[in-house]
Write an enzyme that holds these catalytic residues in place. Structure first.
Site, PDB file in Angstrom:
ATOM      1  N   TYR A 196      42.230  26.857 -17.534  1.00 23.62           N
ATOM      2  CA  TYR A 196      42.992  25.618 -17.678  1.00 23.62           C
ATOM      3  C   TYR A 196      43.473  25.511 -19.123  1.00 23.62           C
ATOM      4  O   TYR A 196      42.854  24.851 -19.950  1.00 23.62           O
ATOM      5  CB  TYR A 196      42.135  24.406 -17.276  1.00 23.62           C
ATOM      6  CG  TYR A 196      41.795  24.380 -15.790  1.00 23.62           C
ATOM      7  CD1 TYR A 196      42.097  25.459 -14.960  1.00 23.62           C
ATOM      8  CD2 TYR A 196      41.182  23.292 -15.200  1.00 23.62           C
ATOM      9  CE1 TYR A 196      41.794  25.446 -13.604  1.00 23.62           C
ATOM     10  CE2 TYR A 196      40.869  23.275 -13.838  1.00 23.62           C
ATOM     11  CZ  TYR A 196      41.172  24.359 -13.053  1.00 23.62           C
ATOM     12  OH  TYR A 196      40.865  24.346 -11.716  1.00 23.62           O
ATOM     13  N   LYS A 242      34.939  38.168 -12.080  1.00 23.16           N
ATOM     14  CA  LYS A 242      35.964  38.902 -11.340  1.00 23.16           C
ATOM     15  C   LYS A 242      36.424  40.030 -12.249  1.00 23.16           C
ATOM     16  O   LYS A 242      37.629  40.266 -12.442  1.00 23.16           O
ATOM     17  CB  LYS A 242      37.126  37.962 -10.958  1.00 23.16           C
ATOM     18  CG  LYS A 242      38.128  38.568 -10.001  1.00 23.16           C
ATOM     19  CD  LYS A 242      37.571  38.900  -8.623  1.00 23.16           C
ATOM     20  CE  LYS A 242      38.534  39.785  -7.855  1.00 23.16           C
ATOM     21  NZ  LYS A 242      37.976  40.295  -6.592  1.00 23.16           N
ATOM     22  N   ASP A 250      34.687  36.506  -5.144  1.00 22.58           N
ATOM     23  CA  ASP A 250      35.017  36.543  -3.706  1.00 22.58           C
ATOM     24  C   ASP A 250      33.749  36.717  -2.870  1.00 22.58           C
ATOM     25  O   ASP A 250      33.527  35.999  -1.885  1.00 22.58           O
ATOM     26  CB  ASP A 250      36.068  37.621  -3.402  1.00 22.58           C
ATOM     27  CG  ASP A 250      35.929  38.877  -4.243  1.00 22.58           C
ATOM     28  OD1 ASP A 250      35.060  38.907  -5.149  1.00 22.58           O
ATOM     29  OD2 ASP A 250      36.663  39.844  -4.011  1.00 22.58           O
ATOM     30  N   ASP A 284      35.392  25.196 -10.483  1.00 20.04           N
ATOM     31  CA  ASP A 284      36.087  24.135  -9.767  1.00 20.04           C
ATOM     32  C   ASP A 284      36.145  24.465  -8.275  1.00 20.04           C
ATOM     33  O   ASP A 284      35.798  23.656  -7.412  1.00 20.04           O
ATOM     34  CB  ASP A 284      37.508  24.029 -10.338  1.00 20.04           C
ATOM     35  CG  ASP A 284      38.186  22.720  -9.995  1.00 20.04           C
ATOM     36  OD1 ASP A 284      37.519  21.836  -9.431  1.00 20.04           O
ATOM     37  OD2 ASP A 284      39.384  22.582 -10.304  1.00 20.04           O
ATOM     38  N   ASP A 314      33.813  22.739  -4.828  1.00 17.64           N
ATOM     39  CA  ASP A 314      34.349  22.119  -3.609  1.00 17.64           C
ATOM     40  C   ASP A 314      33.830  22.852  -2.372  1.00 17.64           C
ATOM     41  O   ASP A 314      33.487  22.243  -1.354  1.00 17.64           O
ATOM     42  CB  ASP A 314      35.884  22.149  -3.591  1.00 17.64           C
ATOM     43  CG  ASP A 314      36.496  20.941  -4.299  1.00 17.64           C
ATOM     44  OD1 ASP A 314      35.961  20.563  -5.358  1.00 17.64           O
ATOM     45  OD2 ASP A 314      37.485  20.378  -3.799  1.00 17.64           O
TER      46      ASP A 314
END
Ligand code: NAD
Length: 351
Positions: free
Chosen positions: A134, A183, A216, A240, A244
């Site tokens: 971000y 990743k 993943d 983030d 969720d």
């Protein structure tokens, strides 16, 4: 103890769940003789329409005078999300160096999980909150078919190491198990840098079992075996998304709390649900207030009011276990019904 709290209910269901949660928090504190002085601020999309900004020019200085910030949600279909996010939330997180975004995810008795009745999980996601993906670096270039956009991630050694250290320390106070989301097979500069620094910090914590897992595979494992995780440390974007996902696994985003913490305590920390302003259900009195109340529990813990925090969480868990549930959890209770039930459990027994 008397503490001063800046309240930004914000938009949509924020204006419904925040007052409900404030009632519950006051009820938890009253028997202990502690008070929170709530300073309500009307910073919101309505203010943006009225005055051209989500918050006043000296908004950050105003907030800095308080012991904590209790936020509902911001976001309105009439305003681009980038305005609401970068006009309020992100400046607060960054200016106050709230570099830890804590997101506990726990299955509560009585809350049905999509994974079935036997699923269990008790995870804390420690999301880096000040840098990473971000970032404002980048831009849009070119025109027509030649147009392109560039977005640069920023990972600093200091930024990665301090979030890793926070996560390891938290793991040490829990089940001594840490998973780092990465990743590094696809994102070849920043993610190996993340891995190296997390591993390096981990050398100071030989008592904490740790591993690095590709994002993943980690997402799949949170669904397949949520009970196998304790603390998960992740970059801004990965944290983030994972939170969720984990919240959905635990039953509903309507119960997921979060804390934006400045561990140095130089500035106020901010407590808010993971969910947004939910324009699709706003104004109907059916929003689940549990995420907001649970965020209040995190705030009380941060302020050192741990016995009230514990009693408040207990009252929420009892309320949910006994079936006072909003529609997102399959019930038919309203926001106020849930708050009433929590308050009733906190009230000193009447004779
Ligand atoms: N921190 C924040 O203020 C924050 C966080 C996320 C999204 N947003 C903003 O909120 C707006 C809506 O975003 P969105 O729809 O993607 O996410 P959302 O979290 O607002 O809603 C997603 C879905 O979950 C449901 N939901 C969310 N909270 C609930 C609750 N407490 N009880 C019952 N159901 C609930 C909603 O009805 C909706 O169907 C956007 O403007 C977005 O930018 C703000």
């Amino acid at each position: 103890v008397a503490k001063s709290i800046a309240v930004i209910a914000g938009d949509g269901i924020g204006t419904e769940v925040v007052p409900a949660a404030m009632r519950c928090i006051d009820a938890a504190l009253a028997p202990e003789g502690h008070v929170l002085h709530w300073h309500e601020l009307d910073w919101s999309s309505a203010r943006y329409h009225r005055e051209g900004a989500m918050m006043p020019a000296d908004g950050i200085e105003q907030l800095d005078r308080h012991d904590a910030i209790f936020l509902g949600a911001v976001g309105d279909p009439s305003i681009p999300d980038v305005e609401t996010l970068w006009g309020l939330l992100i400046p607060i997180r960054r200016r106050f160096d709230q570099y830890v975004n804590l997101r506990p995810v726990r299955m509560l008795d009585g809350v049905p999980s999509p994974l079935g009745p036997d699923a269990r999980c008790d995870i804390v996601i420690v999301r880096e909150n000040s840098e990473g993906e971000y970032s404002e670096l980048g831009g849009r270039f070119g025109d027509g078919d030649d147009a392109f956009a560039v977005q640069n991630d920023v990972f600093t050694r200091r930024g990665v190491r301090r979030i890793a250290r926070y996560a390891y320390e938290l793991a040490r106070s829990r089940r001594r198990d840490l998973t780092s989301a990465t990743k590094s097979n696809g994102i070849i500069h920043t993610m190996p840098f993340w891995d190296e620094n997390v591993t390096d910090v981990g050398r100071d914590f030989p008592d904490v079992a740790s591993r690095s897992v590709l994002i993943d595979a980690l997402a799949a494992d949170i669904v397949r075996k949520p009970g196998s995780f304790d603390v998960i440390v992740a970059s801004n974007l990965f944290g983030d998304i994972l939170s969720d996902l984990a919240a959905a696994v635990a039953g509903s985003i309507g119960i997921a709390p979060s804390a934006n913490v400045d561990p140095s305590r130089m500035h106020p920390s901010m407590f808010e649900p993971v969910h947004g302003s939910a324009p699709d259900i706003a104004g109907r009195g059916i929003a689940n207030p549990v995420a907001q109340i649970w965020s209040g529990v995190l705030m009380l813990e941060h302020l050192g009011l741990s016995s009230a925090a514990h009693r408040l969480m207990q009252a929420v868990e009892d309320t949910v276990r006994e079936g006072v549930l909003t529609p997102d959890l399959g019930g038919d209770a309203g926001t106020a019904d849930v708050a009433d039930a929590v308050v009733a459990r906190l009230a000193p027994a009447s004779h």
